[in-house]
Design a protein around this motif. Sequence first.
Motif: not given
Length: 87
Positions: A43-48
């Motif tokens: 799981k990555i936290e990437n708002p883009s």
Amino acid sequence: PMEEAPIEENIPVWKIQIMASTGPVGLSNPDFTSLNKAIEEVKIENPSTPFNYKYYVGTYKGKKDAKQALKEVRQSIFSDAFLVKFD
């Protein structure tokens, strides 16, 4: 004192990304189990990007081995799988 990380940590490895999704996909998903390989969910936290779950198989020290495994994976339902290098 700083503990030294095992040397293994610094060796780049290759993994095969089979899928990215906007939400978690159960690892018991028949598409995954059809591969007969261990699936790694990251799981990555990437708002883009909305695709915050990535699914990988394998960890290979050599690109040659990774490419060979990729050929096999591409013969499955995951025909658009690709290599990712982790430094």
